[in-house]
Design a protein around this motif. Structure first.
Motif, PDB file in Angstrom:
ATOM      1  N   GLY A 248       0.783  -1.236   0.000  1.00  0.00           N
ATOM      2  CA  GLY A 248       0.000   0.000   0.000  1.00  0.00           C
ATOM      3  C   GLY A 248       0.809   1.278   0.000  1.00  0.00           C
ATOM      4  O   GLY A 248       0.245   2.366  -0.098  1.00  0.00           O
ATOM      5  N   THR A 249       2.143   1.164   0.124  1.00  0.00           N
ATOM      6  CA  THR A 249       3.002   2.349   0.106  1.00  0.00           C
ATOM      7  C   THR A 249       4.027   2.227  -1.015  1.00  0.00           C
ATOM      8  O   THR A 249       4.488   1.122  -1.311  1.00  0.00           O
ATOM      9  CB  THR A 249       3.739   2.524   1.447  1.00  0.00           C
ATOM     10  N   PRO A 250       4.412   3.352  -1.624  1.00  0.00           N
ATOM     11  CA  PRO A 250       5.412   3.299  -2.711  1.00  0.00           C
ATOM     12  C   PRO A 250       6.770   2.831  -2.197  1.00  0.00           C
ATOM     13  O   PRO A 250       7.127   3.051  -1.035  1.00  0.00           O
ATOM     14  CB  PRO A 250       5.475   4.746  -3.194  1.00  0.00           C
ATOM     15  N   MET A 251       7.515   2.209  -3.078  1.00  0.00           N
ATOM     16  CA  MET A 251       8.849   1.725  -2.731  1.00  0.00           C
ATOM     17  C   MET A 251       9.734   2.860  -2.223  1.00  0.00           C
ATOM     18  O   MET A 251      10.485   2.695  -1.252  1.00  0.00           O
ATOM     19  CB  MET A 251       9.502   1.075  -3.949  1.00  0.00           C
ATOM     20  N   VAL A 252       9.651   4.022  -2.856  1.00  0.00           N
ATOM     21  CA  VAL A 252      10.520   5.130  -2.466  1.00  0.00           C
ATOM     22  C   VAL A 252      10.194   5.601  -1.050  1.00  0.00           C
ATOM     23  O   VAL A 252      11.099   5.983  -0.288  1.00  0.00           O
ATOM     24  CB  VAL A 252      10.411   6.293  -3.479  1.00  0.00           C
ATOM     25  N   VAL A 253       8.926   5.552  -0.654  1.00  0.00           N
ATOM     26  CA  VAL A 253       8.542   5.919   0.710  1.00  0.00           C
ATOM     27  C   VAL A 253       9.131   4.929   1.706  1.00  0.00           C
ATOM     28  O   VAL A 253       9.627   5.310   2.777  1.00  0.00           O
ATOM     29  CB  VAL A 253       7.004   5.977   0.843  1.00  0.00           C
ATOM     30  N   GLN A 254       9.096   3.656   1.368  1.00  0.00           N
ATOM     31  CA  GLN A 254       9.678   2.627   2.238  1.00  0.00           C
ATOM     32  C   GLN A 254      11.178   2.826   2.391  1.00  0.00           C
ATOM     33  O   GLN A 254      11.726   2.657   3.485  1.00  0.00           O
ATOM     34  CB  GLN A 254       9.371   1.244   1.668  1.00  0.00           C
ATOM     35  N   LEU A 255      11.844   3.178   1.299  1.00  0.00           N
ATOM     36  CA  LEU A 255      13.283   3.447   1.366  1.00  0.00           C
ATOM     37  C   LEU A 255      13.573   4.642   2.271  1.00  0.00           C
ATOM     38  O   LEU A 255      14.462   4.587   3.126  1.00  0.00           O
ATOM     39  CB  LEU A 255      13.821   3.725  -0.041  1.00  0.00           C
ATOM     40  N   LEU A 256      12.836   5.723   2.081  1.00  0.00           N
ATOM     41  CA  LEU A 256      13.069   6.938   2.866  1.00  0.00           C
ATOM     42  C   LEU A 256      12.782   6.706   4.340  1.00  0.00           C
ATOM     43  O   LEU A 256      13.543   7.164   5.205  1.00  0.00           O
ATOM     44  CB  LEU A 256      12.202   8.078   2.330  1.00  0.00           C
ATOM     45  N   LEU A 257      11.692   6.016   4.645  1.00  0.00           N
ATOM     46  CA  LEU A 257      11.358   5.733   6.042  1.00  0.00           C
ATOM     47  C   LEU A 257      12.423   4.860   6.695  1.00  0.00           C
ATOM     48  O   LEU A 257      12.794   5.075   7.855  1.00  0.00           O
ATOM     49  CB  LEU A 257       9.992   5.040   6.126  1.00  0.00           C
ATOM     50  N   SER A 258      12.921   3.882   5.950  1.00  0.00           N
ATOM     51  CA  SER A 258      13.923   2.968   6.509  1.00  0.00           C
ATOM     52  C   SER A 258      15.251   3.674   6.736  1.00  0.00           C
ATOM     53  O   SER A 258      15.853   3.569   7.818  1.00  0.00           O
ATOM     54  CB  SER A 258      14.117   1.763   5.577  1.00  0.00           C
ATOM     55  N   TYR A 259      15.717   4.410   5.702  1.00  0.00           N
ATOM     56  CA  TYR A 259      17.064   4.978   5.732  1.00  0.00           C
ATOM     57  C   TYR A 259      17.151   6.233   6.607  1.00  0.00           C
ATOM     58  O   TYR A 259      18.147   6.433   7.319  1.00  0.00           O
ATOM     59  CB  TYR A 259      17.507   5.311   4.309  1.00  0.00           C
ATOM     60  N   TYR A 260      16.113   7.069   6.565  1.00  0.00           N
ATOM     61  CA  TYR A 260      16.181   8.359   7.254  1.00  0.00           C
ATOM     62  C   TYR A 260      15.384   8.419   8.550  1.00  0.00           C
ATOM     63  O   TYR A 260      15.518   9.383   9.309  1.00  0.00           O
ATOM     64  CB  TYR A 260      15.697   9.477   6.323  1.00  0.00           C
TER      65      TYR A 260
END
Length: 236
Positions: A78-90
């Motif tokens: 339900g969430t874009p891949m880029v959002v998952q990356l940003l949430l994980s990394y930052y």
């Protein structure tokens, strides 16, 4: 045509003379690493979730596990891949005080994301296997886990192999978003060549060509595997 020839000359100068190919090779390596390891992680996670989803829900533990898996799949689908990356990394990793290379984080996120999609693919594959296979294994005295692992899942993988190939192709193409966390992939490598040569047409055309070649290679390998499995099933 003369203007396009000049663009090619600029690209060659940066790509070869100034060592741009080194970044392209590193970017290609990172792209393949993220996609391949992401797919492997996704298959492991997706298979575990799929097994949980098909378990009988008579007892409390399977219902709890099913609820957790349902939330997991809903979040990553339900969430874009880029959002998952940003949430994980930052967000997530800094809050936990963990510092990991961007490529490692991208690989993990791609694996977690792929696991959500593969779980549904694998669940469909498991349900497509004749229920008599599970009943036969249990009748032979095998526990549920052994029957699922040795009999049902191998047959399910045969059924979903083309879909897994498509998932791998999707991961290859989606690696272009890892630049948001500073990872060097094909997109970043060719973007830097474009910036150094002040010309983006040729670098982007070459980048597109590389992606196309990768997709064609993967598609060809999947077809070879399908053909090999069909031959083994027919006993030839």
């Amino acid at each position: 045509m003369g203007n396009f020839g000049l663009k090619i000359e600029r690209f060659i100068e940066v790509f070869i003379d100034k060592g741009g190919y080194k970044e392209v090779l590193t970017g290609l390596q990172n792209t393949l690493q993220i996609a391949v390891l992401g797919l492997i992680i996704g298959i492991v996670i997706g298979t575990l979730i799929a097994v949980v989803r098909v378990l009988p829900k008579y007892k409390l533990l399977p219902r709890i596990l099913n609820g957790i898996c349902t939330f997991y799949v809903a979040f990553f689908r339900g969430t874009p891949m880029v959002v998952q990356l940003l949430l994980s990394y930052y967000v997530a990793l800094p809050l936990m005080g963990i510092n990991l290379p961007s490529v490692t984080v991208a690989t993990a996120v791609f694996g977690l994301n792929s696991g959500a999609y593969i779980s549904e693919i694998m669940r469909g594959g498991i349900l497509s296997v004749d229920p008599g296979q599970m009943e036969g294994g249990r009748a032979m005295g095998l526990p549920f886990s052994k029957t699922m692992l040795s009999i049902v899942i191998p047959q399910a993988i045969k059924n979903i192999l083309p879909t897994l190939g498509n998932e791998f192709i999707t991961l290859i193409k989606e690696t272009s978003v890892v630049s948001f966390v500073g990872a060097l992939d094909l997109y970043v490598a060719f973007n830097r060549i474009g910036s150094n040569s002040y010309e983006f047409m040729v670098p982007y055309l070459v980048m597109a060509l590389i992606y196309i070649v990768l997709v064609l290679i993967i598609s060809g390998l999947v077809k070879l595997m399908e053909r090999s499995l069909r031959k083994s099933d027919s006993g030839r």
